[in-house]
Design an enzyme around this catalytic site. Structure first.
Site, PDB file in Angstrom:
ATOM      1  N   GLU A 115       0.831  -1.192   0.000  1.00 35.81           N
ATOM      2  CA  GLU A 115       0.000   0.000   0.000  1.00 35.81           C
ATOM      3  C   GLU A 115       0.868   1.244   0.000  1.00 35.81           C
ATOM      4  O   GLU A 115       1.957   1.268   0.580  1.00 35.81           O
ATOM      5  CB  GLU A 115      -0.938  -0.010   1.210  1.00 35.81           C
ATOM      6  CG  GLU A 115      -2.105  -0.946   0.955  1.00 35.81           C
ATOM      7  CD  GLU A 115      -3.110  -0.999   2.085  1.00 35.81           C
ATOM      8  OE1 GLU A 115      -2.908  -0.329   3.106  1.00 35.81           O
ATOM      9  OE2 GLU A 115      -4.104  -1.717   1.922  1.00 35.81           O
ATOM     10  N   CYS A 128       3.547   8.381   1.389  1.00 37.19           N
ATOM     11  CA  CYS A 128       4.073   7.397   2.333  1.00 37.19           C
ATOM     12  C   CYS A 128       4.307   6.104   1.554  1.00 37.19           C
ATOM     13  O   CYS A 128       3.368   5.521   1.023  1.00 37.19           O
ATOM     14  CB  CYS A 128       3.047   7.209   3.450  1.00 37.19           C
ATOM     15  SG  CYS A 128       3.538   5.959   4.635  1.00 37.19           S
ATOM     16  N   CYS A 135       7.302  -7.479   7.362  1.00 40.82           N
ATOM     17  CA  CYS A 135       8.422  -6.957   8.151  1.00 40.82           C
ATOM     18  C   CYS A 135       8.984  -8.098   8.983  1.00 40.82           C
ATOM     19  O   CYS A 135       8.228  -8.971   9.421  1.00 40.82           O
ATOM     20  CB  CYS A 135       7.930  -5.825   9.062  1.00 40.82           C
ATOM     21  SG  CYS A 135       9.263  -4.940   9.911  1.00 40.82           S
ATOM     22  N   CYS A 139       6.797  -5.250  16.189  1.00 40.52           N
ATOM     23  CA  CYS A 139       6.363  -4.225  17.149  1.00 40.52           C
ATOM     24  C   CYS A 139       4.894  -4.498  17.497  1.00 40.52           C
ATOM     25  O   CYS A 139       4.077  -4.750  16.600  1.00 40.52           O
ATOM     26  CB  CYS A 139       6.552  -2.841  16.558  1.00 40.52           C
ATOM     27  SG  CYS A 139       8.266  -2.564  16.046  1.00 40.52           S
ATOM     28  N   CYS A 142       1.857  -2.626  15.777  1.00 41.78           N
ATOM     29  CA  CYS A 142       1.912  -2.408  14.330  1.00 41.78           C
ATOM     30  C   CYS A 142       1.327  -3.596  13.571  1.00 41.78           C
ATOM     31  O   CYS A 142       1.727  -4.746  13.782  1.00 41.78           O
ATOM     32  CB  CYS A 142       3.361  -2.181  13.909  1.00 41.78           C
ATOM     33  SG  CYS A 142       3.574  -2.065  12.121  1.00 41.78           S
ATOM     34  N   CYS A 369      -1.054   5.207   9.556  1.00 43.43           N
ATOM     35  CA  CYS A 369       0.173   4.507   9.938  1.00 43.43           C
ATOM     36  C   CYS A 369      -0.145   3.215  10.671  1.00 43.43           C
ATOM     37  O   CYS A 369      -0.975   3.201  11.577  1.00 43.43           O
ATOM     38  CB  CYS A 369       0.957   5.354  10.926  1.00 43.43           C
ATOM     39  SG  CYS A 369       2.142   6.406  10.181  1.00 43.43           S
TER      40      CYS A 369
HETATM   41  N1  SAH Z   1       9.556   0.258  10.110  1.00 43.99           N
HETATM   42  C1  SAH Z   1       9.722   1.641  10.214  1.00 43.99           C
HETATM   43  C2  SAH Z   1       8.820   2.445   9.306  1.00 43.99           C
HETATM   44  C3  SAH Z   1       7.407   1.995   9.147  1.00 43.99           C
HETATM   45  S1  SAH Z   1       6.273   2.313  10.450  1.00 43.99           S
HETATM   46  C4  SAH Z   1       9.558   2.075  11.641  1.00 43.99           C
HETATM   47  O1  SAH Z   1       9.141   1.278  12.458  1.00 43.99           O
HETATM   48  O2  SAH Z   1       9.870   3.221  11.938  1.00 43.99           O
HETATM   49  C5  SAH Z   1       5.967   4.063  10.424  1.00 43.99           C
HETATM   50  C6  SAH Z   1       5.523   4.621  11.757  1.00 43.99           C
HETATM   51  O3  SAH Z   1       4.194   4.199  12.094  1.00 43.99           O
HETATM   52  C7  SAH Z   1       6.417   4.160  12.893  1.00 43.99           C
HETATM   53  O4  SAH Z   1       6.710   5.182  13.790  1.00 43.99           O
HETATM   54  C8  SAH Z   1       5.546   3.111  13.542  1.00 43.99           C
HETATM   55  O5  SAH Z   1       5.969   2.885  14.840  1.00 43.99           O
HETATM   56  C9  SAH Z   1       4.183   3.753  13.431  1.00 43.99           C
HETATM   57  N2  SAH Z   1       3.053   2.833  13.640  1.00 43.99           N
HETATM   58  C10 SAH Z   1       3.013   1.520  13.350  1.00 43.99           C
HETATM   59  N3  SAH Z   1       1.801   1.017  13.690  1.00 43.99           N
HETATM   60  C11 SAH Z   1       1.069   2.025  14.181  1.00 43.99           C
HETATM   61  C12 SAH Z   1      -0.263   2.129  14.672  1.00 43.99           C
HETATM   62  N4  SAH Z   1      -1.073   1.086  14.693  1.00 43.99           N
HETATM   63  N5  SAH Z   1      -0.679   3.335  15.099  1.00 43.99           N
HETATM   64  C13 SAH Z   1       0.127   4.400  15.039  1.00 43.99           C
HETATM   65  N6  SAH Z   1       1.380   4.374  14.574  1.00 43.99           N
HETATM   66  C14 SAH Z   1       1.859   3.193  14.155  1.00 43.99           C
HETATM   67 FE1  SF4 Z   2       8.178  -3.294  11.235  1.00 42.02          FE
HETATM   68 FE2  SF4 Z   2       5.925  -2.126  12.035  1.00 42.02          FE
HETATM   69 FE3  SF4 Z   2       7.953  -2.315  13.731  1.00 42.02          FE
HETATM   70 FE4  SF4 Z   2       8.115  -0.606  11.658  1.00 42.02          FE
HETATM   71  S1  SF4 Z   2       6.680  -0.488  13.381  1.00 42.02           S
HETATM   72  S2  SF4 Z   2       9.702  -2.057  12.362  1.00 42.02           S
HETATM   73  S3  SF4 Z   2       6.978  -1.774  10.090  1.00 42.02           S
HETATM   74  S4  SF4 Z   2       6.822  -4.051  12.849  1.00 42.02           S
END
Ligand code: SAH
Ligand code: SF4
Length: 392
Positions: A115, A128, A135, A139, A142, A369
């Protein structure tokens, strides 16, 4: 060694459409483009000029067909078409939110989908983009983290997302119009889609170099932000080899909590991460780092957290981006209450840091995000895989 030996070797490593199919020129650096042109019959003494011409057509004008490259001879155009293609991911769907946010589904080789989200704002338009399908990290907040890594995107697929959006926004210059004559709809790029960009460093670097190249898409390095969960060994390299703005998924103020939210913290903890971040602005000559902080109810959102946060980052030129948690089905967290987010922002702000609260955009189309998903969603990680990542 003969002149051609290393060239042949390099060509072998360039992703081809099919094992013996034509080579896709999108995503090749200028040096690689020169090499493949020479390897397929362009005389060496002309190569520099040909690279410039072809580059301009692909990245300056958005041309995908060699026939349209009218400053090249007919015979040369035919020769190019025999060996090469100009291909970007295919847009398979497009949703437009009530607030103007656009969410695209882009299909890449192998039938995978990623996406891409375009967010228009008063003074900018931000795209974006994704760097991986799925991945390797997990996290807890996420959605992408629940999906297995399918593969890294190629440089062509990364810069191709930008080209795809430029197509949709009708943003390529028109005949008789100089580049930059119209206000840019796509003025910024954030690597905040799916995947961890620093685990696909070379392709991300090559793609961003192309996006920054003044003869084409021509975005300033200050308009590109790479977000990392904290892959410490690659941070200095990002400054030196890409030089873009850096955002870091910080999200917690103690190792105990960060270990759980951002498991890569077990490998490189807060102190180690901060050390690398302190060096970044000097190495990249950029003004400040963005600390992303997702607001999770009763997990990381107390006044004490806010105070610890400002203490930790003392001395680092920074902006703190507070992201209200975007919920997804089955998520183990809840979004902090609005007054909690504001109280947190207030403490950070009083300490002298800009602390914008990121307004959720495109909520009606699940474009926010951490909500991005792909066709590979069905390939979920098992509990065991998640536990293994959390232990590393
Ligand atoms: N992997 C990279 C970039 C992708 S995520 C990273 O982790 O930085 C982009 C941003 O969205 C990151 O700050 C991540 O922590 C945040 N993010 C992921 N899931 C989210 C969610 N459900 N709600 C809000 N922010 C989220
Ligand atoms: Fe991967 Fe999501 Fe963690 Fe970014 S926030 S490193 S996309 S698992």
């Amino acid at each position: 060694m003969t002149d051609t030996a290393p060239v042949t070797q390099d060509v072998m490593t360039i992703p081809r459409k099919a094992p013996e199919g034509p080579i896709n020129l999108v995503g090749l650096t200028r040096d690689r483009l020169r090499e493949v042109l020479i390897a397929h019959g362009t005389p060496e003494r002309q190569a520099r000029m040909r690279v410039n011409q072809i580059w301009q057509w692909i990245y300056g004008w958005g041309v995908r067909d060699f026939e349209a490259m009218t400053n090249l001879s007919k015979a040369y155009r035919k020769q190019l078409a025999d060996h090469f293609v100009i291909e970007i991911p295919e847009m398979v769907s497009r949703q437009v939110s009530a607030d103007g946010t656009r969410k695209y589904l882009a299909r890449i080789a192998g039938g995978h989908e990623v996406e891409v989200v375009y967010i228009p704002e008063a003074d900018r338009g931000t795209l974006c983009i994704s760097s991986q399908v799925g991945c390797t990290l997990t996290c807890s907040f996420c959605h992408t983290g629940t999906q297995k890594l399918v593969r890294n995107l190629t440089a062509g697929e990364i810069v191709g997302q930008v080209m795809m959006a430029r197509d949709d926004l009708d943003e390529w210059p028109r005949r008789g119009e100089g580049a930059g004559e119209r206000p840019r709809l796509l003025s910024n790029i954030v690597l905040m889609g799916m995947g961890e960009p620093l685990y696909n460093f070379d392709n991300v670097r090559d793609a961003m170099k192309i996006a920054m190249d003044g003869e084409g898409i021509s975005l300033s390095r200050r308009r590109i932000t790479l977000s990392t969960s904290g892959v410490v060994p690659e941070i200095a390299k990002t400054a030196e080899e890409i030089g873009c703005m850096l955002a870091v998924s910080f999200h917690a103020t103690t190792d105990e909590v960060r270990d759980k939210l951002v498991p890569i913290n077990r490998k490189w903890n807060i102190a180690t991460l901060l050390e690398a971040l302190r060096e970044y602005p000097r190495l990249s000559n950029s003004e400040r780092i963005t600390f992303e902080y997702v607001m999770l109810k009763d997990v990381n959102d107390s006044d004490a957290d806010a105070r610890r946060l400002v203490k930790l980052i003392e001395g680092i030129p920074a902006k703190i981006n507070l992201i209200p948690f975007n919920e997804w089905p089955g998520a183990p967290h809840q979004r902090s209450d609005w007054d909690r987010i504001e109280a947190f922002a207030d403490i950070v702000h009083k300490a002298g840091y800009a602390s914008p609260i990121r307004t959720p955009r495109g909520e009606d189309i699940m474009a926010a995000c951490g909500q991005l998903k792909s066709a590979t969603e069905r390939q979920k990680k098992s509990r065991r895989e998640i536990a293994a990542e959390t232990r590393t």
